[in-house]
Scaffold this motif. Structure first.
Motif, PDB file in Angstrom:
ATOM      1  N   GLU A  40       0.809  -1.217   0.000  1.00  7.75           N
ATOM      2  CA  GLU A  40       0.000   0.000   0.000  1.00  7.75           C
ATOM      3  C   GLU A  40       0.844   1.269   0.000  1.00  7.75           C
ATOM      4  O   GLU A  40       0.377   2.328  -0.420  1.00  7.75           O
ATOM      5  N   GLY A  41       2.065   1.190   0.491  1.00  3.47           N
ATOM      6  CA  GLY A  41       2.910   2.379   0.533  1.00  3.47           C
ATOM      7  C   GLY A  41       3.600   2.684  -0.773  1.00  3.47           C
ATOM      8  O   GLY A  41       4.158   3.776  -0.944  1.00  3.47           O
ATOM      9  N   ASP A  43       4.134   3.288  -4.944  1.00  2.00           N
ATOM     10  CA  ASP A  43       3.480   3.982  -6.062  1.00  2.00           C
ATOM     11  C   ASP A  43       3.988   3.330  -7.346  1.00  2.00           C
ATOM     12  O   ASP A  43       5.022   3.702  -7.896  1.00  2.00           O
ATOM     13  N   ASN A  57       7.888   4.338  -1.895  1.00  2.00           N
ATOM     14  CA  ASN A  57       7.245   5.068  -0.803  1.00  2.00           C
ATOM     15  C   ASN A  57       6.191   6.079  -1.240  1.00  2.00           C
ATOM     16  O   ASN A  57       5.612   6.777  -0.403  1.00  2.00           O
ATOM     17  N   ALA A  59       3.028   6.299  -2.372  1.00  2.00           N
ATOM     18  CA  ALA A  59       1.673   6.369  -1.836  1.00  2.00           C
ATOM     19  C   ALA A  59       1.694   6.830  -0.388  1.00  2.00           C
ATOM     20  O   ALA A  59       0.847   7.638   0.036  1.00  2.00           O
ATOM     21  N   TRP A  60       2.657   6.336   0.363  1.00  2.00           N
ATOM     22  CA  TRP A  60       2.781   6.793   1.755  1.00  2.00           C
ATOM     23  C   TRP A  60       3.112   8.283   1.812  1.00  2.00           C
ATOM     24  O   TRP A  60       2.539   9.024   2.613  1.00  2.00           O
ATOM     25  N   LYS A  62       2.312  10.597  -0.202  1.00  2.00           N
ATOM     26  CA  LYS A  62       1.155  11.422  -0.549  1.00  2.00           C
ATOM     27  C   LYS A  62       0.148  11.511   0.584  1.00  2.00           C
ATOM     28  O   LYS A  62      -0.535  12.528   0.735  1.00  2.00           O
ATOM     29  N   SER A  63       0.033  10.465   1.374  1.00  2.00           N
ATOM     30  CA  SER A  63      -1.018  10.427   2.395  1.00  2.00           C
ATOM     31  C   SER A  63      -0.541  10.781   3.795  1.00  2.00           C
ATOM     32  O   SER A  63      -1.334  11.229   4.628  1.00  2.00           O
ATOM     33  N   ALA A  64       0.729  10.589   4.078  1.00  2.00           N
ATOM     34  CA  ALA A  64       1.227  10.804   5.441  1.00  2.00           C
ATOM     35  C   ALA A  64       1.289  12.290   5.783  1.00  2.00           C
ATOM     36  O   ALA A  64       1.576  13.133   4.931  1.00  2.00           O
ATOM     37  N   GLU A  65       1.009  12.598   7.022  1.00  2.00           N
ATOM     38  CA  GLU A  65       1.110  13.969   7.525  1.00  2.00           C
ATOM     39  C   GLU A  65       2.117  14.011   8.666  1.00  2.00           C
ATOM     40  O   GLU A  65       2.150  13.116   9.509  1.00  2.00           O
ATOM     41  N   ARG A 636      11.989   5.991   4.457  1.00  2.00           N
ATOM     42  CA  ARG A 636      10.700   6.672   4.267  1.00  2.00           C
ATOM     43  C   ARG A 636      10.580   7.841   5.246  1.00  2.00           C
ATOM     44  O   ARG A 636      10.464   7.661   6.451  1.00  2.00           O
ATOM     45  N   LYS A 638       9.244  12.248   5.564  1.00  2.00           N
ATOM     46  CA  LYS A 638       8.814  13.576   5.107  1.00  2.00           C
ATOM     47  C   LYS A 638       9.377  14.590   6.093  1.00  2.00           C
ATOM     48  O   LYS A 638       9.304  14.388   7.305  1.00  2.00           O
TER      49      LYS A 638
END
Length: 692
Positions: A40-41, A43, A57, A59-60, A62-65, A636, A638
Motif C-alpha cells: 500500500e505504501g 506507487d 514510498n 503512496a505513503w 502522498k497520504s502521510a502527515e 521513508r 517527510k
C-alpha cells in the motif's frame, strides 16, 4: 548520530524529530504487509529507474502527515515514538516502585517526576539560576573571565564518532582515544559558542539567512526580557550578544573542514596556547575546567582557538558577561518556567525546524531522563524489550555481514595484496557491541534531588564531565558505548575500530523474525554493512587496526579509492532538494561511501545466507526486489522545509531520498527492476561507484 544544539536544545531536537542517523531506520508496517511487504505504501505508477524512492514510498508520501509536534515524520520517527512510549512506561513504573533511596531506579523515577512537576518549576522561577548569574555579574577582570569560561567546559562534543561539532559553550571537550597512542585517552578541544546551529547562519548573505538572523535577534531580546532586563535595554544588549556570536562564527572552521581528521589532529602543549592563541588566560581557563594538570591537548579547531582567544582580549568585558549570562539561561531553558520553554520553542522549533506545536511534556521528560541516566534507563529497556534470542539473531547477522565484507576484500581486483592483508587484519579485530554494553555505567556518584529539576540537570552534566575527565591517564576501554540502548541509531567508532548497535534499532519491523530474512538484510543488514564500512571509508582508511592515525593503504590503492570517492562527491553534488541549496557531496562523503558499501555488502551477505538458493517470492516480488524495497522503505521520511534546509547545511548525512538513491550504484538493482538506459537514475556501468 544526532547533531547537538545548546544543552537544552539538544533535548528539544530529540523530541521534535528523529535524528539524522548514520544508519537506516526501521520501516513501518501496513495492513497488507503480513509477510513484511508494504504494497500500500508503494506507487507503482512511478518507474523504479526514474525515482526509486517514490516507487517504494510514493503512496505513503502522498497520504502521510507530519505530526504538529515534529519537524519530520517517517519510518524512523515512528519507531522512535514507539520506543519513547515504551521508555516512558518503564520510567513511570520506576517512579511508582518506591525503589530504595540511591538506587538507579529511584534516580530515574525522581529525575522524571521532578521534571514533570511544572507547578514547582513555575513557583521557583529563576531562583535556581540566580547564583550562577550572580557569579557571572561579579567577574571583574580578564583572569576571572577566563575562569568563568573554563567553568562552562563540558564533554558535549564528539569529533568523529558522532560527527557532533556543536556546543553552546565557547569550547567543547571530547575525551577519546589518542590517535598517536591508542592505548591511552587524550583531551580534544573543539570550537563552540554559537546559539544558531552553524557559522553559515551568521555569515551567509542570502535573504533567507538574513531573515533567520533577524528572528534570532528578536529571540535573544525576548529571553533577556524574561530574565528581567529593563525593556529599554533588551534590544541593545541583544545586538551586542549576537554581534559577539557573529565574530565567534567568523573564527569557526567550516563543517567540511571539521570533519577532516587530518586538519583536526593538532597536538598543543600548555605552552602552545599562550603562543598560538594569545588573549585568553589559558592557565586560569584550564584550572577552572579541571584540567590544570593536563600537559597536552588535541586542538581540533586551531583557528577558532586563536580567534576566540583574541576576542576575549579585544571585546569589552561587559559584552562577554552579557553573552555568558544569556548563554547560561539559554542552556537551561528547558528546566525553567514555561515562558522560557515557549520562547525557546518559538525560535528553535518553529523558525529553525518549522514545527508548529511543542511536544508533550512527557516526551521532553524522557529525553531529560535519558540524557541524565541513559544507561540506567537502558537496563530497564533491554530487560523488557530485547530478549536474548533477538540479541543472538542480531549477532549472527553481524557475523554474516562481516564475513561477506571479508570476501569482498578478497575479491577486489584493484587492491594490492599488501593493502588487502592490512584490511583483513583490521576486520579481524573489529569489536561489535549488540544491544547494550557488557558493563553498565555506575551512577552511584550522581545525586538526584526530588523537586530540584534544574539542579538535577546541572549535576548530571557535571557528573558526565567528571566521568570523562577521570579517563585521562587510564588505559582505553574499547568496550565503552557512546549510545544508549534505547536509542534508535547505530555508530562506528573509527579510532576504536568498534561499533554499537543499540537494542532499540533492532526491533520489528526492520528486524523481525516473522518476515522473510531477506528484508531484514535490506534494512538492518545495510545498517550493519554501513557501520562496518566506516572502518574502511575515507576516514576509516586513516586509522590502522590499532587505532593509530596512520594510513594502511599503498599510494596506488588509495589513489584508486580517492578516485571512486571523487565520483561519489560529484554524484551527490548534483542532487538539489531546493533550487538554491544543493547537497554538499564533500560534507556527506563518508556517509555516502558507507551507504553504497554497506548496501553492497548486505546484498552479498543475503545471497550468501541462502547457500545458493533463491529467496521465496512474496506478493510477486523476488528476493532481490524485496531486499532493495526494504532498504528504500527504511528511509521513508517527510521533512519540513526549514528542518531539511538545516540538515543540508549542517549534517554529514544526505537527505533520506538521496540515501535511498544509492541503489543506482549496484548492478544487482538494475537487474532486479530491469532498469535500462534512459531511466533518470541510470548510470552506465563505468560510472557506478564501486568502493568495495
Amino acid at each position: 548520530m544526532t547533531r547537538r544544539l545548546p544543552a537544552s536544545l539538544l533535548l528539544l531536537a530529540a523530541v521534535l524529530a528523529a535524528s539524522c542517523a548514520p544508519a537506516p531506520r526501521a520501516a513501518t508496517s501496513a495492513p497488507a504487509a503480513a509477510a513484511g511487504v508494504d504494497l500500500e505504501g508503494m506507487d507503482r505508477s512511478v518507474a523504479p529507474g526514474d525515482d526509486f524512492f517514490a516507487f517504494a514510498n510514493g503512496a505513503w508520501l502522498k497520504s502521510a502527515e507530519i505530526p504538529a509536534d515534529r519537524s519530520s515524520w517517517g519510518s524512523g520517527d515512528i519507531v522512535v515514538e514507539r520506543t519513547a512510549k515504551r521508555t516512558a512506561d518503564l520510567v513511570a513504573e520506576a517512579a511508582q516502585s518506591n525503589a530504595p533511596a540511591g538506587s538507579d531506579a529511584r534516580k530515574v523515577g525522581d529525575t522524571y517526576t521532578t521534571f514533570l512537576d511544572e507547578e514547582r518549576i513555575e513557583a521557583l522561577g529563576l531562583e535556581p539560576l540566580r547564583p550562577e548569574l550572580a557569579r557571572i555579574a561579579a567577574v571583574s577582570d580578564a583572569r576571572e573571565l577566563a575562569r568563568a569560561l573554563g567553568e562552562t567546559l563540558r564533554s558535549d562534543v564528539d569529533a568523529f564518532n558522532s560527527t557532533d561539532f556543536y556546543t553552546g559553550n565557547v569550547f567543547g571537550l571530547w575525551i577519546a582515544q589518542d590517535l598517536d597512542e591508542p592505548t591511552r585517552y587524550a583531551p580534544f578541544l573543539l570550537q563552540g559558542g554559537l546559539g544558531m546551529p552553524d557559522r553559515d547562519y551568521y555569515l551567509d548573505p542570502s535573504p533567507r539567512m538574513e531573515e533567520i538572523r533577524a528572528r534570532y535577534l528578536g529571540h535573544v531580546a525576548a529571553v533577556l526580557r524574561l530574565t528581567g532586563v529593563p525593556p529599554g535595554g533588551c534590544d541593545a544588549r541583544a545586538r551586542r550578544i549576537v554581534g559577539l556570536e557573529r565574530l565567534i562564527a567568523a573564527a569557526h572552521a567550516t563543517r567540511a573542514d571539521s570533519a577532516d581528521v587530518r586538519k583536526g589532529y593538532n597536538r598543543w602543549t600548555r605552552a602552545d596556547f599562550a603562543a598560538k592563541a594569545p588573549g585568553l588566560d589559558w592557565e586560569a581557563f584550564f584550572e577552572a575546567a579541571g584540567l590544570g594538570r593536563q600537559e597536552t591537548f588535541v586542538v581540533w579547531h586551531p583557528g577558532a582557538a586563536t580567534g576566540i582567544a583574541a576576542l576575549v582580549r579585544d571585546e569589552p568585558l561587559a559584552t562577554w558577561k552579557e553573552y555568558l549570562a544569556f548563554r547560561r539561561v539559554e542552556a537551561l531553558a528547558t528546566w525553567l518556567p514555561k515562558a522560557f520553554v515557549d520562547e525557546q520553542f518559538a525560535f528553535y522549533g518553529k523558525v529553525l525546524s518549522g514545527t508548529p506545536e511543542q511536544p508533550e511534556r512527557w516526551k521532553t521528560a524522557i529525553a531529560v531522563t535519558d540524557e541524565a541516566l541513559g544507561e540506567a534507563v537502558g537496563r530497564l529497556y533491554v530487560g523488557r524489550y530485547f530478549p536474548p534470542s533477538e540479541k543472538a539473531r542480531a549477532e549472527a547477522m553481524v557475523r554474516n555481514v562481516i564475513a561477506a565484507f571479508g570476501r569482498r576484500i578478497d575479491g577486489l581486483d584493484w587492491m594490492s595484496a599488501e593493502t588487502k592483508a592490512k584490511a583483513k587484519a583490521k576486520l579481524a579485530v573489529l569489536k561489535v557491541g549488540v544491544g547494550y554494553p557488557d558493563r553498565w555505567l555506575d551512577y552511584s556518584g550522581l545525586e538526584v534531588v526530588p523537586g530540584d529539576a534544574l539542579g538535577n540537570a546541572r549535576r548530571a552534566s557535571l557528573f558526565e564531565y567528571r566521568r570523562n575527565l577521570a579517563k585521562l591517564g587510564r588505559e582505553v576501554d574499547r568496550g565503552e558505548w557512546v549510545m544508549n540502548p534505547q536509542l534508535v541509531n547505530a555508530v562506528n567508532l573509527p579510532a576504536m575500530n568498534a561499533m554499537n548497535f543499540p537494542a532499540a534499532i533492532l526491533q520489528p519491523p526492520d528486524f523481525d523474525p516473522g518476515r522473510p530474512e531477506v528484508m531484514d538484510y535490506g534494512a538492518i543488514g545495510s545498517v550493519i554493512g554501513h557501520e562496518v564500512s566506516h572502518s574502511f571509508d575515507d576516514q576509516g582508511a586513516l586509522f590502522d587496526a590499532e587505532g593509530r592515525l596512520k594510513s594502511w593503504w599503498t599510494e596506488e590503492d588509495f589513489a584508486h579509492f580517492a578516485a571512486s570517492a571523487k565520483k561519489l562527491v560529484a554524484q551527490y553534488d548534483a542532487y538539489r532538494p531546493f533550487p538554491d541549496l544543493p547537497v554538499d557531496g564533500t560534507l556527506t562523503l563518508s556517509e555516502n561511501i558507507a551507504d553504497v558499501a554497506g548496501l553492497a555488502v548486505a546484498w552479498d551477505a543475503y545471497r550468501l545466507s541462502l547457500g545458493g538458493r533463491e529467496a521465496p517470492v512474496v506478493h510477486g516480488l523476488t528476493g532481490d526486489q524485496q531486499f532493495f524495497l526494504s532498504f528504500a522503505r527504511s528511509w521513508r521520511t517527510k521533512t519540513r522545509e526549514e528542518a531539511l534546509r538545516q540538515q543540508v547545511i549542517t549534517d554529514s548525512h544526505a537527505p533520506a531520498e538521496y540515501r535511498a538513491d544509492c541503489v543506482r550504484n549496484l548492478d544487482a538493482w538494475y537487474s532486479a527492476f530491469s532498469v535500462a538506459p534512459g531511466a533518470r537514475l541510470y548510470l552506465p556501468p563505468a560510472e557506478r561507484v564501486r568502493v568495495w
